[in-house]
Write a protein that holds these residues in place. Structure first.
Motif, short mmCIF file in Angstrom:
data_model
loop_
_atom_site.label_atom_id
_atom_site.label_comp_id
_atom_site.label_asym_id
_atom_site.label_seq_id
_atom_site.Cartn_x
_atom_site.Cartn_y
_atom_site.Cartn_z
N MET A 171 0.82 -1.20 0.00
CA MET A 171 0.00 0.00 0.00
C MET A 171 0.86 1.25 0.00
N ALA A 172 1.79 1.31 0.92
CA ALA A 172 2.61 2.52 1.03
C ALA A 172 3.42 2.75 -0.24
N GLY A 173 3.97 1.68 -0.81
CA GLY A 173 4.75 1.82 -2.03
C GLY A 173 3.92 2.31 -3.19
N LEU A 174 2.71 1.80 -3.32
CA LEU A 174 1.82 2.27 -4.38
C LEU A 174 1.46 3.73 -4.19
N LYS A 175 1.11 4.10 -2.98
CA LYS A 175 0.68 5.47 -2.71
C LYS A 175 1.80 6.49 -2.89
N ARG A 176 3.06 6.07 -2.74
CA ARG A 176 4.21 6.98 -2.90
C ARG A 176 4.66 7.12 -4.34
N ASP A 177 4.24 6.23 -5.21
CA ASP A 177 4.70 6.22 -6.59
C ASP A 177 4.18 7.44 -7.35
N ALA A 178 5.07 8.14 -8.06
CA ALA A 178 4.71 9.37 -8.77
C ALA A 178 3.66 9.12 -9.85
N GLY A 179 3.78 8.02 -10.58
CA GLY A 179 2.79 7.70 -11.61
C GLY A 179 1.42 7.40 -11.03
N VAL A 180 1.40 6.71 -9.90
CA VAL A 180 0.13 6.41 -9.23
C VAL A 180 -0.51 7.70 -8.72
N MET A 181 0.31 8.59 -8.16
CA MET A 181 -0.23 9.88 -7.69
C MET A 181 -0.75 10.71 -8.86
N ALA A 182 -0.09 10.64 -10.01
CA ALA A 182 -0.57 11.39 -11.18
C ALA A 182 -1.92 10.86 -11.64
N ALA A 183 -2.13 9.55 -11.54
CA ALA A 183 -3.39 8.94 -11.99
C ALA A 183 -4.50 9.03 -10.94
N PHE A 184 -4.14 8.94 -9.66
CA PHE A 184 -5.13 8.82 -8.59
C PHE A 184 -5.12 9.96 -7.59
N GLY A 185 -4.41 11.04 -7.87
CA GLY A 185 -4.40 12.19 -6.97
C GLY A 185 -3.35 12.07 -5.88
N ASP A 186 -3.19 13.15 -5.15
CA ASP A 186 -2.24 13.21 -4.05
C ASP A 186 -2.95 13.74 -2.82
N PRO A 187 -3.21 12.91 -1.81
CA PRO A 187 -2.74 11.53 -1.67
C PRO A 187 -3.48 10.60 -2.63
#
Length: 122
Positions: free
Chosen positions: A1-17
């Motif tokens: 979970m933490a690794g996915l949430k920290r990934d720049a590409g995942v944040m670009a697709a799913f927002g920050d956080p």
């Protein structure tokens, strides 16, 4: 979970956080990802085989948006350092990814399955 949430590409697709959940979140914003299943099975050689299924749900942007969101999860999974305390990951790879229209005809659903083989750290 933490690794996915920290990934720049995942944040670009799913927002920050990043909207990546492992529970039943009420009315999450779209798109979002949810860990649907994590199966762990001993291999008999001391290793453990893990199969993780992550679903992506998207509403705006059609099939292309859902594919882009799923691609972000897939890229993060393939580039992630999966090691956790007491275990060493021998192998981690995506074994399945697909995107389709959901049964509600308003949203799109993507699914990625990841296979991980881990062993106890020496």
């Amino acid at each position: 979970m933490a690794g996915l949430k920290r990934d720049a590409g995942v944040m670009a697709a799913f927002g920050d956080p990043a909207r990546v959940y492992d529970d039943e979140t009420r009315a999450p914003a779209f798109p979002y990802a949810r860990i649907e299943r994590h199966e762990s099975v001993p291999t008999g050689t001391g290793d453990i085989e893990h199969k993780i299924s992550i679903a992506v749900t998207s509403r705006e942007g059609g099939l292309l948006d859902a594919k882009d969101a799923l691609s972000a999860i897939r890229a993060a999974a393939e580039g992630m350092a999966w090691d956790v305390a007491g275990h060493h990951v021998v192998m981690a790879h995506v074994i399945y990814a697909d995107t389709m229209r959901a049964s509600d005809a308003e949203s799109y659903r993507g699914l990625v399955r990841i296979r991980i083989i881990s062993e106890e750290a020496a």
